[in-house]
Design a protein around this motif. Structure first.
Motif, mmCIF file in Angstrom:
data_model
loop_
_atom_site.group_PDB
_atom_site.id
_atom_site.type_symbol
_atom_site.label_atom_id
_atom_site.label_comp_id
_atom_site.label_asym_id
_atom_site.label_seq_id
_atom_site.Cartn_x
_atom_site.Cartn_y
_atom_site.Cartn_z
ATOM 1 N N GLU A 1 0.808 -1.232 0.000
ATOM 2 C CA GLU A 1 0.000 0.000 0.000
ATOM 3 C C GLU A 1 0.835 1.273 0.000
ATOM 4 O OE1 GLU A 1 0.236 -2.304 2.260
ATOM 5 O OE2 GLU A 1 -0.146 -1.596 4.302
ATOM 6 N N VAL A 2 2.174 1.146 0.235
ATOM 7 C CA VAL A 2 2.991 2.369 0.261
ATOM 8 C C VAL A 2 3.771 2.566 -1.039
ATOM 9 C CG1 VAL A 2 3.118 2.555 2.762
ATOM 10 C CG2 VAL A 2 4.835 1.202 1.583
ATOM 11 N N ASN A 3 3.482 1.753 -2.058
ATOM 12 C CA ASN A 3 4.053 1.974 -3.394
ATOM 13 C C ASN A 3 5.583 1.915 -3.409
ATOM 14 O OD1 ASN A 3 4.154 2.498 -6.109
ATOM 15 N ND2 ASN A 3 3.698 4.690 -5.948
ATOM 16 N N VAL A 4 6.113 0.935 -2.651
ATOM 17 C CA VAL A 4 7.554 0.670 -2.659
ATOM 18 C C VAL A 4 7.768 -0.634 -3.424
ATOM 19 C CG1 VAL A 4 9.479 -0.006 -1.137
ATOM 20 C CG2 VAL A 4 8.056 1.943 -0.544
ATOM 21 N N SER A 5 8.969 -0.820 -3.989
ATOM 22 C CA SER A 5 9.231 -2.003 -4.803
ATOM 23 C C SER A 5 8.881 -3.299 -4.084
ATOM 24 C CB SER A 5 10.709 -2.062 -5.187
ATOM 25 O OG SER A 5 11.036 -0.949 -5.981
ATOM 26 N N ILE A 6 8.184 -4.174 -4.801
ATOM 27 C CA ILE A 6 7.844 -5.515 -4.322
ATOM 28 C C ILE A 6 8.262 -6.498 -5.418
ATOM 29 C CG2 ILE A 6 6.025 -4.828 -2.726
ATOM 30 C CD1 ILE A 6 3.986 -5.103 -4.910
ATOM 31 N N GLY A 7 8.042 -7.773 -5.222
ATOM 32 C CA GLY A 7 8.511 -8.690 -6.272
ATOM 33 C C GLY A 7 7.998 -10.101 -6.132
ATOM 34 N N THR A 8 8.512 -10.964 -6.991
ATOM 35 C CA THR A 8 8.230 -12.406 -6.978
ATOM 36 C C THR A 8 9.582 -13.110 -6.963
ATOM 37 O OG1 THR A 8 6.212 -12.147 -8.286
ATOM 38 C CG2 THR A 8 7.270 -14.324 -8.341
ATOM 39 N N ILE A 9 9.751 -14.119 -6.091
ATOM 40 C CA ILE A 9 11.016 -14.865 -6.043
ATOM 41 C C ILE A 9 10.715 -16.316 -6.407
ATOM 42 C CG2 ILE A 9 13.063 -15.391 -4.653
ATOM 43 C CD1 ILE A 9 12.169 -13.226 -2.664
ATOM 44 N N PHE A 10 11.580 -16.940 -7.211
ATOM 45 C CA PHE A 10 11.302 -18.326 -7.627
ATOM 46 C C PHE A 10 12.575 -19.163 -7.665
ATOM 47 C CE2 PHE A 10 13.086 -17.835 -11.830
ATOM 48 C CZ PHE A 10 12.980 -16.468 -12.045
ATOM 49 N N SER A 11 12.375 -20.465 -7.464
ATOM 50 C CA SER A 11 13.482 -21.423 -7.444
ATOM 51 C C SER A 11 13.044 -22.651 -8.242
ATOM 52 C CB SER A 11 13.744 -21.790 -5.981
ATOM 53 O OG SER A 11 14.464 -22.979 -5.859
ATOM 54 N N ILE A 12 13.946 -23.193 -9.068
ATOM 55 C CA ILE A 12 13.559 -24.325 -9.932
ATOM 56 C C ILE A 12 14.496 -25.516 -9.682
ATOM 57 C CG2 ILE A 12 13.112 -25.056 -12.314
ATOM 58 C CD1 ILE A 12 13.222 -22.007 -13.068
ATOM 59 N N PHE A 13 13.895 -26.683 -9.513
ATOM 60 C CA PHE A 13 14.626 -27.956 -9.422
ATOM 61 C C PHE A 13 14.057 -28.918 -10.472
ATOM 62 C CE2 PHE A 13 14.869 -26.438 -4.978
ATOM 63 C CZ PHE A 13 16.187 -26.706 -4.650
ATOM 64 N N GLU A 14 14.810 -29.992 -10.770
ATOM 65 C CA GLU A 14 14.236 -31.116 -11.502
ATOM 66 C C GLU A 14 13.222 -31.753 -10.558
ATOM 67 O OE1 GLU A 14 15.279 -32.216 -14.508
ATOM 68 O OE2 GLU A 14 17.313 -31.411 -14.762
ATOM 69 N N ALA A 15 12.063 -32.147 -11.081
ATOM 70 C CA ALA A 15 11.064 -32.800 -10.230
ATOM 71 C C ALA A 15 11.523 -34.205 -9.861
ATOM 72 C CB ALA A 15 9.726 -32.865 -10.952
ATOM 73 N N ARG A 16 11.235 -34.591 -8.599
ATOM 74 C CA ARG A 16 11.404 -35.977 -8.194
ATOM 75 C C ARG A 16 10.016 -36.598 -8.061
ATOM 76 N NH1 ARG A 16 16.172 -35.419 -3.629
ATOM 77 N NH2 ARG A 16 17.905 -35.380 -5.109
ATOM 78 N N GLU A 17 9.969 -37.903 -7.792
ATOM 79 C CA GLU A 17 8.672 -38.580 -7.667
ATOM 80 C C GLU A 17 7.853 -37.991 -6.519
ATOM 81 O OE1 GLU A 17 6.666 -40.640 -9.374
ATOM 82 O OE2 GLU A 17 8.192 -40.040 -10.828
ATOM 83 N N ASP A 18 8.548 -37.599 -5.457
ATOM 84 C CA ASP A 18 7.864 -37.069 -4.288
ATOM 85 C C ASP A 18 7.919 -35.536 -4.287
ATOM 86 O OD1 ASP A 18 6.815 -37.613 -1.440
ATOM 87 O OD2 ASP A 18 8.461 -36.198 -1.130
ATOM 88 N N GLY A 19 6.799 -34.912 -3.976
ATOM 89 C CA GLY A 19 6.726 -33.454 -4.012
ATOM 90 C C GLY A 19 7.683 -32.799 -3.022
ATOM 91 N N ASP A 20 7.595 -33.169 -1.752
ATOM 92 C CA ASP A 20 8.458 -32.553 -0.738
ATOM 93 C C ASP A 20 9.934 -32.780 -1.054
ATOM 94 O OD1 ASP A 20 6.357 -31.561 0.618
ATOM 95 O OD2 ASP A 20 6.520 -32.872 2.368
ATOM 96 N N ALA A 21 10.260 -34.024 -1.453
ATOM 97 C CA ALA A 21 11.668 -34.371 -1.729
ATOM 98 C C ALA A 21 12.221 -33.544 -2.901
ATOM 99 C CB ALA A 21 11.796 -35.859 -2.030
#
Ligand SMILES: O=P(O)(O)OC[C@H]1O[C@](O)(COP(=O)(O)O)[C@@H](O)[C@@H]1O
Ligand SMILES: [Mg+2]
Ligand SMILES: [Mg+2]
Length: 335
Positions: free
Chosen positions: A111-131
């Protein structure tokens, strides 16, 4: 009519990741537009709930999360781990990748019009989501952020340097503007939320005390301080101008490991910073050698130019009595 790619210059992006990156940037360009229209203090900044981490959720947090999840479902992403979701979500069982995201970083600044953003990280998928996410951060195959500031930019690494793209408001495409970002080493600036001073451990207090003492202290030089309270904005300043950022653990309940989350904040920022020639630690050890114990786990976080990050670690290497002695003998760290 042929539709344009959301990213104009694709040469630094591995072919297998181009659909994913185009999807991220398509949503990023839409979000940029939404943010510019606002109202920031009204609909977008309104409080709508609380996430798993106990943080207040604002309308823009939820809107961004839903937009990314929807679009990434057709971008080869199997597992989606978001700050705004309790657990990992399976988007496409055939997807090859796992993507962790802080859909909207710096929520307190909407609400104060200061820079905000999106942060992302990419891995190869494994069979298990958490892993797919709870593994050493150096196994990331991509990481970065989109910053919504006076300009909207993408800063990203795929392990071969850090690249910077600018969203061109006319073509609505992200255009490559820097092929090899380097963290400058000359800045004398530190970033920390100094209101927590009384809660910090002695090594952090000693480091900051020595910066504040300026040319009258053991460092014999003056330092400036910044605190935006948007990790993306602090990161962008540091890759543009240098300096050091600290969000240490402290003695407040729930802040033993600081505030920032390993999987979708610290790991990708550490990757970007190291690929730009800087360093990132948990105040002592390299972030990229660590694994998160659980999806929303926090970690102390220190990053920036390597000399400064190493100095923070050096203050921790001292035995307790020597850190105590620092308060009376500031000459120990004179450069
Ligand atoms: O309000 P504090 O304690 O200074 O914390 C600020 C930090 O919290 C954050 O806003 C946390 O991120 P979210 O806004 O995604 O929850 C960081 O961007 C920022 O560095
Ligand atoms: Mg965040
Ligand atoms: Mg967030």
């Amino acid at each position: 009519m042929q539709t344009k790619n959301p990213i104009r210059d694709l040469q630094h992006i591995p072919a297998a990741l181009q659909p994913l990156m185009n999807a991220l940037c398509e949503v990023g360009a839409d979000l940029s537009n939404t943010i510019q229209r606002g109202p920031l203090g009204g609909a977008l900044g309104a409080e709508v709930g609380e996430n798993t981490g106990g943080d207040t959720q604002k309308a823009l947090d939820v809107l961004a999360d839903e937009a990314f999840a929807r679009r990434l479902a057709t971008a080869d992403v199997r597992w989606y781990a978001s700050e705004e979701q309790d657990s990992v979500v399976e988007l496409d069982p055939k997807g090859r990748f796992a993507l962790a995201i802080d859909p909207l970083d710096g929520s307190s600044n909407i609400e104060v019009n200061v820079s905000i953003g999106t942060i992302f990280s990419i891995f190869e998928a494994r069979e298990d989501g958490d892993a797919s996410f709870l593994r050493p951060a150096h196994e990331q195959i991509g990481g970065g952020y989109i910053i919504f500031g006076p300009q909207t930019m993408l800063v990203v690494t795929f392990g071969k340097g850090t690249q910077e793209y600018l969203l061109d408001p006319d073509s609505k495409q992200f255009v490559l503007v820097q092929e090899a970002v380097r963290v400058p080493t000359t800045a004398r600036e530190f970033a920390i939320n100094a209101s927590n001073y009384r809660h910090w451990a002695k090594p952090i207090r000693a480091y900051i005390d020595d910066c504040i003492a300026g040319d009258e202290g053991p460092r014999a030089q003056n330092f400036n301080m910044r605190w935006v309270a948007s990790l993306v904005a602090e990161t962008h300043r540091i890759i543009s101008r240098g300096g050091v950022f600290l969000y240490p653990g402290d003695s407040r309940k729930g802040y033993e490991k600081g505030r920032l989350r390993m999987v979708y904040e610290c790991a990708p920022i550490a990757f970007v910073i190291e690929q730009a020639g800087g360093s990132a630690t948990d105040a002592q050890d390299r972030i990229l050698d660590k694994s998160a114990p659980e999806l929303h786990a926090r970690t102390p976080f220190v990053f920036g130019s390597t000399d400064k990050v190493s100095r923070v670690a050096a203050y921790h290497d001292l035995p307790e009595q020597e850190v105590n002695a620092l308060f009376g003998n500031r000459g120990l760290f004179r450069v």
